[in-house]
Design an enzyme around this catalytic site. Structure first.
Site: not given
Ligand code: IDP
Ligand code: MG
Length: 142
Positions: A10, A50, A113, A116, A127
């Protein structure tokens, strides 16, 4: 099962100069890059990528962040690649991610974070197609 998965470094990972370190971790765990590109998403493209999260409260922040700078997209291939990549990434919230994972090492928060990874075979296929055509993919098994 021999699988393919999509990885994204990212904008925070690209900015903090850990592209090489992250790809080294993929390679060392047997996740072989079969396509790599540095690119920047538009806000519209980030929203399309997304789409599954479009009703989440973080959708606008997430898609603004994902289109805020260049990303590195990779298709990775290997035995059990989808789950193995998820293990290597660590939990979505870096503060909850296990020691030794990419998000634990480089992630600042759940919003930033670093990486992805696809979560299932169907999403991995979609994807990968979002970023690459078949002729971009250099599989070792072909
Ligand atoms: P993942 O990336 O671990 O698969 P997902 O639930 O698919 O997690 O969410 C996609 C992205 O959305 C996450 O990597 C994160 O950047 C963001 N995200 C997910 N949950 C939250 C939240 O509760 N607050 C803020 N950002 C979130
Ligand atoms: Mg995800």
């Amino acid at each position: 099962m021999f699988e393919r998965t999509l990885a994204i470094i990212k904008p925070d990972g690209v900015r903090s100069l850990v592209i090489g370190e992250i790809i080294r971790r993929y390679e060392q765990s047997g996740l072989i890059p079969i396509a790599i590109r540095l690119t920047q998403l538009t806000k519209e493209q980030a929203k399309a990528f997304y789409q599954v999260h479009c009703n989440q409260p973080f959708f606008n922040d997430l898609t603004s962040f994902m289109s805020s700078g260049p990303i590195v997209v990779l298709a990775l291939e290997g035995e059990g690649a989808i789950l193995r990549h998820r293990d290597l990434m660590g939990a979505t919230d870096p503060s909850k991610a296990a020691e030794g994972t990419i998000r634990k090492a480089f992630g600042a928060s759940i919003d930033f974070n670093v990486v992805h990874g696809s979560d299932a075979p169907e999403t991995a296929g979609k994807e990968i197609e979002f970023f690459f055509t078949d002729s971009d993919l250099y599989s070792r098994t072909e």
